[in-house]
Scaffold this active site. Structure first.
Site, short mmCIF file in Angstrom:
data_model
loop_
_atom_site.label_atom_id
_atom_site.label_comp_id
_atom_site.label_asym_id
_atom_site.label_seq_id
_atom_site.Cartn_x
_atom_site.Cartn_y
_atom_site.Cartn_z
N LEU A 1 7.94 1.70 5.67
CA LEU A 1 8.95 0.75 5.46
C LEU A 1 10.21 1.30 5.02
O LEU A 1 11.31 0.73 5.65
CB LEU A 1 8.38 -0.44 4.60
CG LEU A 1 9.20 -1.50 4.44
CD1 LEU A 1 9.66 -2.34 5.60
CD2 LEU A 1 8.75 -2.67 3.43
N THR B 1 1.37 4.43 1.57
CA THR B 1 2.12 5.08 2.85
C THR B 1 3.07 4.09 3.27
O THR B 1 4.27 4.25 3.47
CB THR B 1 1.13 5.70 3.88
OG1 THR B 1 0.39 6.44 3.22
CG2 THR B 1 1.98 6.20 5.11
N CYS B 2 2.80 2.74 3.37
CA CYS B 2 3.62 1.79 3.89
C CYS B 2 4.90 1.49 3.06
O CYS B 2 5.90 1.30 3.43
CB CYS B 2 2.81 0.52 4.22
SG CYS B 2 1.10 0.80 4.63
N SER B 3 4.85 1.34 1.52
CA SER B 3 5.75 1.31 0.47
C SER B 3 6.54 2.33 0.50
O SER B 3 7.87 2.12 0.20
CB SER B 3 5.29 0.64 -0.55
OG SER B 3 4.42 -0.30 -0.26
N THR C 1 0.97 -1.23 -0.05
CA THR C 1 -0.09 -0.15 -0.07
C THR C 1 0.74 1.27 0.00
O THR C 1 2.19 1.33 0.40
CB THR C 1 -0.87 -0.10 1.18
OG1 THR C 1 -0.23 -0.15 2.36
CG2 THR C 1 -1.78 -1.24 1.10
#
Length: 182
Positions: free
Chosen positions: A61, A55-57, A53
């Site tokens: 992270l 924001t996560c990627s 997703t």
């Protein structure tokens, strides 16, 4: 979770590379427990709504991955990324992100996430049950610090991000180190 709380004992269904299997998919199932991940170590764990997703990627992270040496300088042994995704998805995401420092933890059934009070519905995005975004510093299975994004709720209209950022967690570790040195 509260500072001082012990993490719940959960078994995670993981897939690990095993060259003895051979073929194009040389992986086997391996059950790992909360103790396997956290016993005898100081770790930072962050949890997010889903692998791959935006924001996560793009931010969370990669920030933890790139900042690994800074976290180690503050006594962190490991950094874990947990998501309510299965081991296949988490392993492919780790591969796609080129991870060398952060290790992924698949919470496919959401059991750990539920037991720490962070399981939320994301039906508004077609995700189903997922983790609310948070991070924590854990020493030998006990929470030292908890960083939870505001607005914990089902089908939240936004995806708050900031409190659980690598920069914020690192700032806390720096302050904690100063306090312990004083």
């Amino acid at each position: 979770m509260q500072t001082g709380a012990k993490l719940p004992n959960v078994t995670f269904r993981t897939r690990v590379r095993d060259e003895s299997i051979g073929g194009p998919n040389p992986f086997r199932w391996e059950d790992l427990t909360t103790a396997d991940y956290f016993a005898g170590k100081r770790v930072v764990m962050f949890a997010l709504p889903g692998a791959f997703t935006p924001t996560c990627s793009t931010y969370q992270l990669p920030g933890f991955e790139k900042g690994f040496a800074d976290f180690q300088a503050h006594g962190v042994d490991e950094i874990y990324c947990l998501s309510v995704n299965d081991a296949f998805v988490m392993n492919q995401w780790a591969k796609a992100q080129g991870l060398e420092n952060v290790k992924v933890i698949p919470d496919g059934s959401g059991e750990f996430t539920r037991r720490v009070g962070m399981l939320v519905r994301k039906d508004n995005l077609g995700f189903g049950l997922r983790s609310w975004r948070y991070a924590c510093v854990v020493k030998d299975g006990v929470v030292e610090a908890w960083f939870e994004e505001p607005g914990l709720s089902d089908n939240h209209g936004e995806d708050p991000y900031g409190i659980s950022s690598p920069e914020n967690v690192l700032a806390w570790l720096a302050e904690d180190a100063k306090a312990k040195a004083a």
